[in-house]
Design an enzyme around this catalytic site. Structure first.
Site, PDB file in Angstrom:
ATOM      1  N   TYR A  42     -10.520  37.803  11.129  1.00 30.58           N
ATOM      2  CA  TYR A  42     -11.162  37.907   9.671  1.00 30.58           C
ATOM      3  C   TYR A  42     -11.539  39.565   9.415  1.00 30.58           C
ATOM      4  CZ  TYR A  42     -14.066  38.115   5.452  1.00 30.58           C
ATOM      5  OH  TYR A  42     -14.591  38.638   4.317  1.00 30.58           O
ATOM      6  N   TRP A  58     -11.936  43.259   6.928  1.00 35.81           N
ATOM      7  CA  TRP A  58     -11.491  44.136   5.674  1.00 35.81           C
ATOM      8  C   TRP A  58     -10.554  45.417   6.253  1.00 35.81           C
ATOM      9  CZ3 TRP A  58     -12.843  45.651   0.385  1.00 35.81           C
ATOM     10  CH2 TRP A  58     -13.159  44.418  -0.291  1.00 35.81           C
TER      11      TRP A  58
HETATM   12  N1  LIG Z   1     -25.842  39.846   7.438  1.00 32.73           N
HETATM   13  C1  LIG Z   1     -24.823  39.963   6.859  1.00 32.73           C
HETATM   14  N2  LIG Z   1     -23.596  40.013   7.318  1.00 32.73           N
HETATM   15  C2  LIG Z   1     -22.655  39.826   6.591  1.00 32.73           C
HETATM   16  C3  LIG Z   1     -22.470  40.305   5.067  1.00 32.73           C
HETATM   17  C4  LIG Z   1     -23.826  40.194   4.457  1.00 32.73           C
HETATM   18  O1  LIG Z   1     -24.086  40.380   3.141  1.00 32.73           O
HETATM   19  N3  LIG Z   1     -24.965  40.060   5.366  1.00 32.73           N
HETATM   20  N4  LIG Z   1     -21.521  40.517   4.513  1.00 32.73           N
HETATM   21  C5  LIG Z   1     -20.419  39.673   4.984  1.00 32.73           C
HETATM   22  C6  LIG Z   1     -19.233  39.842   4.169  1.00 32.73           C
HETATM   23  S1  LIG Z   1     -19.195  39.644   2.581  1.00 32.73           S
HETATM   24  C7  LIG Z   1     -17.837  40.522   4.561  1.00 32.73           C
HETATM   25  S2  LIG Z   1     -16.530  40.647   3.733  1.00 32.73           S
HETATM   26  C8  LIG Z   1     -17.942  40.733   6.484  1.00 32.73           C
HETATM   27  C9  LIG Z   1     -17.185  41.836   6.638  1.00 32.73           C
HETATM   28  O2  LIG Z   1     -16.705  42.281   7.943  1.00 32.73           O
HETATM   29  P1  LIG Z   1     -15.572  43.082   8.356  1.00 32.73           P
HETATM   30  O3  LIG Z   1     -14.472  43.063   7.240  1.00 32.73           O
HETATM   31  O4  LIG Z   1     -15.090  42.531   9.746  1.00 32.73           O
HETATM   32  O5  LIG Z   1     -16.415  44.656   8.617  1.00 32.73           O
HETATM   33  P2  LIG Z   1     -15.424  45.937   8.686  1.00 32.73           P
HETATM   34  O6  LIG Z   1     -16.568  46.863   8.950  1.00 32.73           O
HETATM   35  O7  LIG Z   1     -14.834  46.145   7.204  1.00 32.73           O
HETATM   36  O8  LIG Z   1     -14.564  45.836   9.772  1.00 32.73           O
HETATM   37  C10 LIG Z   1     -13.101  45.975   9.373  1.00 32.73           C
HETATM   38  C11 LIG Z   1     -12.653  46.573  10.867  1.00 32.73           C
HETATM   39  O9  LIG Z   1     -11.094  46.835  10.545  1.00 32.73           O
HETATM   40  C12 LIG Z   1     -10.834  48.169  10.955  1.00 32.73           C
HETATM   41  N5  LIG Z   1      -9.544  48.503  10.340  1.00 32.73           N
HETATM   42  C13 LIG Z   1      -9.328  49.206   9.204  1.00 32.73           C
HETATM   43  N6  LIG Z   1      -8.008  49.494   9.112  1.00 32.73           N
HETATM   44  C14 LIG Z   1      -7.270  48.793  10.019  1.00 32.73           C
HETATM   45  C15 LIG Z   1      -5.744  48.708  10.586  1.00 32.73           C
HETATM   46  O10 LIG Z   1      -5.063  49.346   9.513  1.00 32.73           O
HETATM   47  N7  LIG Z   1      -5.858  48.357  11.664  1.00 32.73           N
HETATM   48  C16 LIG Z   1      -6.737  47.805  12.460  1.00 32.73           C
HETATM   49  N8  LIG Z   1      -6.329  47.116  13.672  1.00 32.73           N
HETATM   50  N9  LIG Z   1      -7.985  47.751  12.070  1.00 32.73           N
HETATM   51  C17 LIG Z   1      -8.245  48.389  10.944  1.00 32.73           C
HETATM   52  C18 LIG Z   1     -11.913  49.090  10.714  1.00 32.73           C
HETATM   53  O11 LIG Z   1     -12.051  50.154  11.429  1.00 32.73           O
HETATM   54  C19 LIG Z   1     -13.232  47.872  10.963  1.00 32.73           C
HETATM   55  O12 LIG Z   1     -13.382  48.276  12.395  1.00 32.73           O
HETATM   56  O13 LIG Z   1     -19.283  40.888   6.759  1.00 32.73           O
HETATM   57  C20 LIG Z   1     -20.134  39.915   6.520  1.00 32.73           C
HETATM   58  N10 LIG Z   1     -21.476  39.934   7.021  1.00 32.73           N
HETATM   59  N1  LIG Z   2     -20.694  50.259  -0.913  1.00 30.16           N
HETATM   60  C1  LIG Z   2     -20.286  48.877  -0.677  1.00 30.16           C
HETATM   61  N2  LIG Z   2     -19.587  48.081  -1.672  1.00 30.16           N
HETATM   62  C2  LIG Z   2     -19.060  46.772  -1.368  1.00 30.16           C
HETATM   63  C3  LIG Z   2     -19.132  46.381   0.142  1.00 30.16           C
HETATM   64  C4  LIG Z   2     -19.849  47.374   1.045  1.00 30.16           C
HETATM   65  O1  LIG Z   2     -19.820  47.097   2.195  1.00 30.16           O
HETATM   66  N3  LIG Z   2     -20.451  48.397   0.699  1.00 30.16           N
HETATM   67  N4  LIG Z   2     -18.774  45.179   0.333  1.00 30.16           N
HETATM   68  C5  LIG Z   2     -18.046  44.462  -0.359  1.00 30.16           C
HETATM   69  C6  LIG Z   2     -17.775  43.138  -0.271  1.00 30.16           C
HETATM   70  S1  LIG Z   2     -16.679  42.413   0.846  1.00 30.16           S
HETATM   71  C7  LIG Z   2     -18.503  42.208  -0.669  1.00 30.16           C
HETATM   72  S2  LIG Z   2     -18.138  40.628  -0.510  1.00 30.16           S
HETATM   73  C8  LIG Z   2     -19.233  42.381  -2.042  1.00 30.16           C
HETATM   74  C9  LIG Z   2     -20.712  41.885  -1.733  1.00 30.16           C
HETATM   75  O2  LIG Z   2     -21.499  41.713  -2.833  1.00 30.16           O
HETATM   76  P1  LIG Z   2     -22.861  41.048  -2.905  1.00 30.16           P
HETATM   77  O3  LIG Z   2     -22.780  39.913  -2.097  1.00 30.16           O
HETATM   78  O4  LIG Z   2     -22.981  40.610  -4.153  1.00 30.16           O
HETATM   79  O5  LIG Z   2     -23.669  42.240  -2.338  1.00 30.16           O
HETATM   80  P2  LIG Z   2     -25.241  42.399  -1.706  1.00 30.16           P
HETATM   81  O6  LIG Z   2     -25.237  43.912  -1.386  1.00 30.16           O
HETATM   82  O7  LIG Z   2     -25.063  41.485  -0.366  1.00 30.16           O
HETATM   83  O8  LIG Z   2     -25.988  41.615  -2.540  1.00 30.16           O
HETATM   84  C10 LIG Z   2     -26.260  42.219  -3.948  1.00 30.16           C
HETATM   85  C11 LIG Z   2     -27.485  42.135  -4.607  1.00 30.16           C
HETATM   86  O9  LIG Z   2     -28.192  40.950  -4.436  1.00 30.16           O
HETATM   87  C12 LIG Z   2     -29.852  41.229  -4.188  1.00 30.16           C
HETATM   88  N5  LIG Z   2     -30.202  39.953  -3.375  1.00 30.16           N
HETATM   89  C13 LIG Z   2     -30.439  39.551  -2.070  1.00 30.16           C
HETATM   90  N6  LIG Z   2     -30.509  38.590  -1.946  1.00 30.16           N
HETATM   91  C14 LIG Z   2     -31.050  37.803  -3.043  1.00 30.16           C
HETATM   92  C15 LIG Z   2     -31.762  36.656  -3.453  1.00 30.16           C
HETATM   93  O10 LIG Z   2     -32.046  35.666  -2.804  1.00 30.16           O
HETATM   94  N7  LIG Z   2     -32.018  36.714  -5.010  1.00 30.16           N
HETATM   95  C16 LIG Z   2     -31.627  37.493  -5.717  1.00 30.16           C
HETATM   96  N8  LIG Z   2     -31.820  37.252  -7.006  1.00 30.16           N
HETATM   97  N9  LIG Z   2     -30.976  38.556  -5.322  1.00 30.16           N
HETATM   98  C17 LIG Z   2     -30.615  38.893  -4.127  1.00 30.16           C
HETATM   99  C18 LIG Z   2     -29.606  42.510  -3.220  1.00 30.16           C
HETATM  100  O11 LIG Z   2     -30.635  42.839  -3.237  1.00 30.16           O
HETATM  101  C19 LIG Z   2     -28.321  43.445  -3.983  1.00 30.16           C
HETATM  102  O12 LIG Z   2     -28.960  44.047  -4.828  1.00 30.16           O
HETATM  103  O13 LIG Z   2     -19.617  43.963  -2.113  1.00 30.16           O
HETATM  104  C20 LIG Z   2     -18.358  44.843  -1.910  1.00 30.16           C
HETATM  105  N10 LIG Z   2     -18.856  46.032  -2.297  1.00 30.16           N
HETATM  106 MO   LIG Z   3     -17.029  40.514   1.552  1.00 28.85          MO
END
Ligand SMILES: Nc1nc2c(c(=O)[nH]1)N[C@H]1C(S)=C(S)[C@@H](COP(=O)(O)OP(=O)(O)OC[C@H]3O[C@@H](n4cnc5c(=O)[nH]c(N)nc54)[C@H](O)[C@@H]3O)O[C@H]1N2
Ligand SMILES: Nc1nc2c(c(=O)[nH]1)N[C@H]1C(S)=C(S)[C@@H](COP(=O)(O)OP(=O)(O)OC[C@H]3O[C@@H](n4cnc5c(=O)[nH]c(N)nc54)[C@H](O)[C@@H]3O)O[C@H]1N2
Ligand SMILES: [Mo]
Length: 822
Positions: free
Chosen positions: A154, A156
């Site tokens: 899994y 990005w």
């Molecule tokens: N506590 C907490 N944990 C979270 C979250 C949170 O809100 N709180 N959010 C969750 C969410 S929503 C998500 S989506 C995940 C994200 O988790 P990930 O998607 O695993 O995070 P990224 O840092 O985007 O990792 C992508 C990796 O792919 C590599 N990459 C990019 N392009 C390429 C390519 O072309 N080839 C190869 N081989 N590698 C490449 C990048 O260098 C990077 O190391 O994290 C989750 N974890």
């Molecule tokens: N710049 C940037 N943009 C991103 C990403 C990134 O890594 N960087 N990741 C992308 C990805 S994969 C995803 S899935 C989305 C994630 O999108 P979200 O999951 O919506 O993003 P978060 O930043 O985890 O949280 C959004 C808001 O929720 C608030 N929040 C946290 N806990 C609570 C709660 O218990 N109650 C309430 N009411 N609010 C709460 C946080 O303070 C924050 O302002 O974002 C995407 N966009």
């Molecule tokens: Mo995500």
């Protein structure tokens, strides 16, 4: 605003859904060229056009080296992260050569598992690396069975229809055997499983009522844990940034805004919103208190409930406390969420008296019992009765990839497939090919419990025995919760293989590390905007690969070749052949929609994105308007065809942690919770200057690091109580682990909550010791690894409490951004 000034076209009347289904009802556009070649030829100092998660840009090159990634002139709000995107090519943390962990190389698979992460790598040739990988795939499959190879992988990865490294990994594996896959994602793990029961759709990735429509019709905009002005910086494909003009329109219209969030967000700031900060993880209780007030004061829309929903009668006894003795009054909710009861009553009255849009983000479902939040929000919206009306109802993707930007009329580019015989159209990453599939965040549980059975969405699965994990385009040592539990699980593996561009913590914990190219060192093709789909962009190669990096496509081609499937994998096509083929198929599809795309060479040589038109009806799209107009003809995909506020299917599963209607349940821990041991909630938000962990190893870090560590935001009251000062190095800890951070004192965060963004690189002081102090600041050391519930088995990245103290010990050096020893 449509970003398509090259074309004089008006769009045909197509909805996104209708053309996704392939019913190309193309109208009245026959034969018109989409752009004229005269406007092209922007090479030279203009740079080479390309695209990435952060947007469309031009790469400026001098003497073979990229010197600037200049934003596209039509990008309404270029991401400030672009300098780091370019730096990801050259930063000190770039992976340069194929590397193998010394113990693994010298003593074989599974040797010295505690030594993973200790940095003792040996450089090998590409030839040797390919041989080692191919042989190990065969050995693991023959010794333990096909399921022993985990290729959920899994993450990005970069956009692009060819170089989708995860598809390519599975393509190679499908052609040579099978593997264990994963299903679902980290973003919306809980919501995407429950919402099909509630609204008949994944819902979280659906288009919202457009910003245009909101500016005209919305009288009260509620951003509930929803922050477009941070989160829409990026898209899964290439970002369009349509949220910015959308929000600007809302600002011009003067729409009143409420932000319900522990943090005063960028969106709240820009729109001068009213900031309401409940205790995190208590939103369901808060919504119930509002719902109770609506009912008590007769403000709910019974006619809407009767016509468009099922099961309100079974939810109502719970709301009124008839079956559990606890009416979910505003006073009851106030005790839990920490807001005055009058605030909740006031919100109920304002929601009901105005045309109100409830915009919910994803964070609230990335929590223990996260399924309940989206269900309760829809229940609340149904009681308000505005679903399907202009400017009202609910929207679940206003913060994500610029949901609410109007969808253009465009062909859908078909990607290279995974050779499983399945279509890769639509939400392919949610489906699970492979021999077995496990819920995506359950791989740690699986490694630790092979053979155990697990409930998942109404059925039972048996957790497979896994001995090898193969990861490309993801960073599990960042995204998975409870790092120390993960380290324990990792010791069960014989072999962990990673391709990446950067020396992430995952790469550091691998046995075989292969250097992949970035998008900027190869050619590809992609669409702009996940919802807008406004352009097709040539993702052109900007520079030659650095050091010994190779594309994932070529790496897997070599492995497939070693395993006797080289031709089946490449089909004898080069990179440019594939791009041409994908473009040509789109050209045919677009003709069926009454548009004529230029021939491929003209498109490619134009050095700019190809614009598509947007239909007026899409500019003014209202989610669920069709259902509201005719609930029989446009029935929802639920059992009853209506919004289900009670689910008979979920009732039948009988899960103790996911009842059949939206319900408040205490999470295992929360701020001021009944049995909670630590005093501060961790808001593990998505970072402003990274995409998860991506770009943490680049110059961007200089803009936010404090004392060379990840920032920890804290309210002045909490800092004073602990005698802490701005800029202090602090230790953040709980029973699961400990990390250092740099303290930022700010009243942009509520008391009792600290914010440490997800994605800081894991940098254990002593990698051999589980529980060792992390020198940089990976918040997932502290979050819980439990699942949301038996229904969705989603991750709980926003569930965790901790304590913070000044760190006066000797400061460990941050080493994670340099090359490991070799
Ligand atoms: N506590 C907490 N944990 C979270 C979250 C949170 O809100 N709180 N959010 C969750 C969410 S929503 C998500 S989506 C995940 C994200 O988790 P990930 O998607 O695993 O995070 P990224 O840092 O985007 O990792 C992508 C990796 O792919 C590599 N990459 C990019 N392009 C390429 C390519 O072309 N080839 C190869 N081989 N590698 C490449 C990048 O260098 C990077 O190391 O994290 C989750 N974890
Ligand atoms: N710049 C940037 N943009 C991103 C990403 C990134 O890594 N960087 N990741 C992308 C990805 S994969 C995803 S899935 C989305 C994630 O999108 P979200 O999951 O919506 O993003 P978060 O930043 O985890 O949280 C959004 C808001 O929720 C608030 N929040 C946290 N806990 C609570 C709660 O218990 N109650 C309430 N009411 N609010 C709460 C946080 O303070 C924050 O302002 O974002 C995407 N966009
Ligand atoms: Mo995500």
């Amino acid at each position: 605003m449509t970003n398509n000034s090259e074309t004089p076209l008006d769009g045909p009347s197509l909805s996104k859904r209708s053309f996704l289904k392939g019913s190309a009802a193309a109208l009245g556009l026959a034969g018109l060229p989409l752009f004229a070649r005269g406007a092209a030829a922007q090479t030279g100092t203009q740079g080479v056009v390309s695209g990435c998660h952060w947007g469309v840009f031009y790469g400026i090159v001098e003497d073979g080296r990229a010197v600037e990634f200049k934003p596209w002139e039509k990008d309404p709000q270029p991401s400030p992260q672009l300098p780091g995107v370019m730096d990801s090519l050259y930063s000190e943390s770039r992976i340069r050569y194929p590397m193998v962990r010394r113990a693994w190389l010298e003593q074989g698979p599974g040797a010295d598992p505690d030594g993973r992460g200790a940095g003792d790598f040996v450089r090998v040739s590409w030839e040797q690396a390919i041989e080692l990988v191919a042989n190990e795939i065969v050995r693991v499959r023959e010794t333990y069975g096909q399921q022993a190879l985990f290729a959920g992988s899994y993450g990005w990865k970069s956009p692009g229809k060819i170089h989708n490294c995860q598809t390519l990994l599975r393509r190679m594996l499908n052609l040579t055997g099978s593997y264990t896959n994963s299903s679902g994602d980290y973003s919306t793990g809980a919501a995407q499983v429950i919402l099909p029961y509630v609204s008949g759709s994944l819902e979280v990735y659906e288009q919202c009522t457009t910003w245009n429509n909101l500016a005209e019709n919305c009288e009260l905009m509620v951003f509930w844990g929803c922050n477009p002005l941070n989160n829409s910086q990026i898209s899964w494909q290439v970002a369009d940034h349509g949220a910015w003009p959308g929000i600007a329109r809302m600002k011009d219209a003067g729409t009143p805004v409420i932000c319900i969030d522990p943090v005063r967000t960028e969106t709240c700031e820009e729109l001068n919103g009213e900031w309401i900060a409940p205790r995190p993880q208590t939103d369901v209780a808060m919504m119930l208190g509002i719902a109770h007030t609506l009912y008590e004061e007769g403000l709910h829309d019974q006619a809407f409930l009767d016509r468009y929903t099922a099961g309100f009668d079974k939810f109502l006894p719970y709301l009124l406390g008839e079956n559990d003795g606890t009416p979910k009054t505003a006073d009851w909710a106030a005790e839990i969420c920490g807001l005055p009861a009058d605030t909740l009553r006031d919100l109920a009255r304002r929601f009901a008296s105005k045309r109100t849009m409830l915009a919910l983000g994803y964070s609230t479902q990335r929590q223990h019992h996260g399924e309940q939040v989206h269900w309760m929000l829809i229940t609340l919206a149904a009681m308000l009765g505005q679903i399907g009306l202009p400017g009202g109802g609910y929207g679940l993707s206003y913060h994500y990839s610029s949901g609410g930007s109007p969808t253009h009329t465009t062909p859908i580019l078909k990607a290279v497939d995974d050779a499983s015989g399945q279509s890769t159209e639509g939400a392919a990453w949610l489906a699970g090919g492979g021999a077995v599939s496990i819920p995506v965040s359950r791989f740690v549980e699986t490694l630790l419990n092979p053979g155990k059975t697990m409930q998942f969405n109404g059925h039972e699965i048996e957790l497979p025995l896994i001995k090898m994990a193969y990861w490309v385009g993801g960073n599990p040592f960042s995204h998975q919760q409870d790092r120390n539990e993960m380290l324990r699980a990792w010791r069960e593996l014989d072999t962990f293989i990673v391709h990446d561009v950067q020396w992430t913590a995952s790469a550091r914990h691998a046995d075989i590390v292969l250097p992949a190219t970035t998008s900027y060192e190869r050619n590809d093709i992609e669409q702009v905007g996940d919802y807008a789909l406004s352009h097709i962009v040539p993702m052109k190669q900007i520079v030659e690969p650095v050091f010994e990096a190779r594309s994932d496509f070529d790496i897997f081609a070599d492995i497939a070749e070693k395993l006797g499937q080289g031709y089946a994998y490449t089909q004898g096509l080069t990179e440019m052949d594939w791009i041409r083929k994908i473009y040509e198929a789109a050209k045919i599809e677009s003709r069926a929609k009454g548009m004529e795309m230029p021939v491929f060479d003209v498109f490619w040589d134009s050095n700019k994105p190809l614009a598509f038109p947007v239909a007026e009806v899409q500019e003014d799209f209202v989610r669920h308007a069709d259902f509201r107009e005719d609930p029989l003809l446009n029935a929802l995909g639920t059992a009853s065809g209506k919004f289900e506020l009670y689910s008979v299917a979920i009732e039948r599963y009988g899960y103790d942690d996911c009842p059949p209607h939206a319900t408040w349940m205490e999470p295992i821990e929360r701020l001021d919770g009944p049995d909670t041991k630590y005093p501060l909630h961790l808001a593990a938000n998505h970072p402003q200057m990274r995409l998860h962990s991506q770009l943490c190893g680049t110059v961007n870090r200089e803009s936010y690091q404090i004392a060379e560590r990840e920032p920890c935001w804290m309210n002045p009251a909490d800092a004073e109580q602990r005698g802490l000062s701005d800029g202090d190095v602090v230790r953040v800890f709980n029973d699961r682990g400990q990390m250092l951070a740099g303290l930022k004192i700010t009243d942009e965060i509520m008391p009792g909550v600290v914010r440490i963004n997800e994605g800081g690189w894991f940098d254990p002081e002593n990698p051999r010791q589980i529980g060792s102090l992390c020198a940089y600041g990976d918040v997932n050391i502290l979050t819980t690894g439990i699942a949301t519930s038996k229904l969705a088995q989603g991750n709980c990245g926003h569930t965790g409490v901790a304590e913070v103290e000044r760190y006066d010990g000797p400061l460990p050096k941050v080493t994670v951004f340099s090359q490991p020893s070799a």
